[in-house]
Write a protein that holds these residues in place. Structure first.
Motif, PDB file in Angstrom:
ATOM      1  N   GLY A   1       0.875  -1.274  -0.061  1.00  0.00           N
ATOM      2  CA  GLY A   1      -0.081  -0.006  -0.001  1.00  0.00           C
ATOM      3  C   GLY A   1       0.780   1.210  -0.021  1.00  0.00           C
ATOM      4  N   THR A   2       0.219   2.314   0.170  1.00  0.00           N
ATOM      5  CA  THR A   2       0.824   3.760   0.199  1.00  0.00           C
ATOM      6  C   THR A   2       1.104   4.357   1.479  1.00  0.00           C
ATOM      7  OG1 THR A   2      -1.332   4.728  -0.358  1.00  0.00           O
ATOM      8  CG2 THR A   2      -0.010   4.154  -2.256  1.00  0.00           C
ATOM      9  N   TYR A   3       0.360   3.659   2.702  1.00  0.00           N
ATOM     10  CA  TYR A   3       0.585   4.188   3.789  1.00  0.00           C
ATOM     11  C   TYR A   3       0.192   3.087   4.961  1.00  0.00           C
ATOM     12  CZ  TYR A   3      -0.016   7.414   7.836  1.00  0.00           C
ATOM     13  OH  TYR A   3       0.059   8.118   9.019  1.00  0.00           O
ATOM     14  N   GLY A   4       0.884   3.270   6.142  1.00  0.00           N
ATOM     15  CA  GLY A   4       0.673   2.552   7.278  1.00  0.00           C
ATOM     16  C   GLY A   4       1.126   0.966   7.088  1.00  0.00           C
ATOM     17  N   GLN A   5       0.370   0.150   7.530  1.00  0.00           N
ATOM     18  CA  GLN A   5       0.376  -1.326   7.560  1.00  0.00           C
ATOM     19  C   GLN A   5       1.836  -1.631   7.963  1.00  0.00           C
ATOM     20  OE1 GLN A   5      -0.973  -3.395   3.941  1.00  0.00           O
ATOM     21  NE2 GLN A   5      -2.701  -1.639   3.605  1.00  0.00           N
ATOM     22  N   TYR A   6       2.506  -1.187   8.829  1.00  0.00           N
ATOM     23  CA  TYR A   6       3.754  -1.230   9.537  1.00  0.00           C
ATOM     24  C   TYR A   6       4.059  -2.625  10.119  1.00  0.00           C
ATOM     25  CZ  TYR A   6       4.947   3.692   8.596  1.00  0.00           C
ATOM     26  OH  TYR A   6       5.064   5.071   7.925  1.00  0.00           O
ATOM     27  N   GLU A   7       3.050  -3.135  10.484  1.00  0.00           N
ATOM     28  CA  GLU A   7       2.917  -4.328  11.077  1.00  0.00           C
ATOM     29  C   GLU A   7       3.125  -5.390  10.211  1.00  0.00           C
ATOM     30  OE1 GLU A   7      -1.134  -3.885   9.620  1.00  0.00           O
ATOM     31  OE2 GLU A   7       0.007  -2.603  10.844  1.00  0.00           O
ATOM     32  N   LYS A   8       3.086  -5.432   8.948  1.00  0.00           N
ATOM     33  CA  LYS A   8       3.573  -6.239   7.843  1.00  0.00           C
ATOM     34  C   LYS A   8       4.889  -6.444   7.695  1.00  0.00           C
ATOM     35  CE  LYS A   8      -0.725  -6.988   6.472  1.00  0.00           C
ATOM     36  NZ  LYS A   8      -1.535  -7.565   5.531  1.00  0.00           N
ATOM     37  N   CYS A   9       5.699  -5.220   8.140  1.00  0.00           N
ATOM     38  CA  CYS A   9       7.323  -5.203   8.098  1.00  0.00           C
ATOM     39  C   CYS A   9       7.651  -4.379   9.163  1.00  0.00           C
ATOM     40  CB  CYS A   9       7.584  -4.526   6.617  1.00  0.00           C
ATOM     41  SG  CYS A   9       9.345  -4.446   6.439  1.00  0.00           S
ATOM     42  N   PRO A  10       7.759  -4.992  10.267  1.00  0.00           N
ATOM     43  CA  PRO A  10       8.108  -4.528  11.761  1.00  0.00           C
ATOM     44  C   PRO A  10       9.355  -3.591  11.633  1.00  0.00           C
ATOM     45  CG  PRO A  10       7.385  -6.615  12.245  1.00  0.00           C
ATOM     46  CD  PRO A  10       7.656  -6.462  10.880  1.00  0.00           C
ATOM     47  N   CYS A  11      10.418  -4.100  11.183  1.00  0.00           N
ATOM     48  CA  CYS A  11      11.535  -3.561  11.020  1.00  0.00           C
ATOM     49  C   CYS A  11      11.500  -2.328  10.006  1.00  0.00           C
ATOM     50  CB  CYS A  11      12.654  -4.267  10.152  1.00  0.00           C
ATOM     51  SG  CYS A  11      14.284  -3.538   9.825  1.00  0.00           S
ATOM     52  N   TYR A  12      10.758  -2.086   9.239  1.00  0.00           N
ATOM     53  CA  TYR A  12      10.496  -0.817   8.501  1.00  0.00           C
ATOM     54  C   TYR A  12       9.886   0.257   9.264  1.00  0.00           C
ATOM     55  CZ  TYR A  12       8.948   1.869   4.356  1.00  0.00           C
ATOM     56  OH  TYR A  12       8.741   2.759   3.222  1.00  0.00           O
ATOM     57  N   GLY A  13       8.907  -0.371  10.139  1.00  0.00           N
ATOM     58  CA  GLY A  13       7.851   0.653  10.864  1.00  0.00           C
ATOM     59  C   GLY A  13       8.842   1.109  12.142  1.00  0.00           C
ATOM     60  N   SER A  14       9.838   0.476  12.467  1.00  0.00           N
ATOM     61  CA  SER A  14      10.495   0.788  13.403  1.00  0.00           C
ATOM     62  C   SER A  14      11.678   1.638  13.494  1.00  0.00           C
ATOM     63  CB  SER A  14      11.115  -0.616  14.604  1.00  0.00           C
ATOM     64  OG  SER A  14      12.042  -1.166  13.646  1.00  0.00           O
ATOM     65  N   LEU A  15      12.017   1.796  12.246  1.00  0.00           N
ATOM     66  CA  LEU A  15      13.338   2.724  12.036  1.00  0.00           C
ATOM     67  C   LEU A  15      12.809   4.378  12.472  1.00  0.00           C
ATOM     68  CD1 LEU A  15      14.837   1.268   8.768  1.00  0.00           C
ATOM     69  CD2 LEU A  15      15.699   1.190  11.209  1.00  0.00           C
ATOM     70  N   THR A  16      13.791   5.023  13.093  1.00  0.00           N
ATOM     71  CA  THR A  16      13.349   6.429  13.322  1.00  0.00           C
ATOM     72  C   THR A  16      14.433   7.407  13.089  1.00  0.00           C
ATOM     73  OG1 THR A  16      13.906   6.059  15.822  1.00  0.00           O
ATOM     74  CG2 THR A  16      11.778   5.743  15.324  1.00  0.00           C
TER      75      THR A  16
END
Length: 93
Positions: A69-84
């Motif tokens: 998708g184009t936004y969100g859904q970070y739970e599908k790729c936790p590493c991607y969503g956890s980078l800050t």
């Protein structure tokens, strides 16, 4: 005779270690994805395309995944969503 056994044992251990390293490198290559096309899909609706592609490409290279998708859904790729960023904000679009 004892020296020969030690040399033979160390040679066999070295070959085993090299085989394990080679197998690990081969496995890492298999998990690589096409970050460019995944990030194009992820950033297609972004108002800042270049910034989005750059951030997404960095995150994809580190994590070897991009959420669908184009936004969100970070739970599908936790590493991607956890980078800050250094400021504590999410790095990946």
């Amino acid at each position: 005779m004892a020296v020969f056994k030690v040399v033979l044992a160390s040679l066999l251990i070295s070959l085993l270690v090299l085989d394990l390293v080679h197998a690990d490198m081969t496995a890492n290559k298999a998990t690589k994805i096409d970050c460019k096309s995944k990030c194009q899909e992820r950033c297609r609706l972004s108002s800042r395309q270049k910034l989005c592609h750059r951030a997404c490409g960095t995150c994809c290279a580190r994590c070897s995944c991009v959420p669908p998708g184009t936004y969100g859904q970070y739970e599908k790729c936790p590493c991607y969503g956890s980078l800050t960023t250094h400021g504590g904000r999410k790095k990946c679009p």
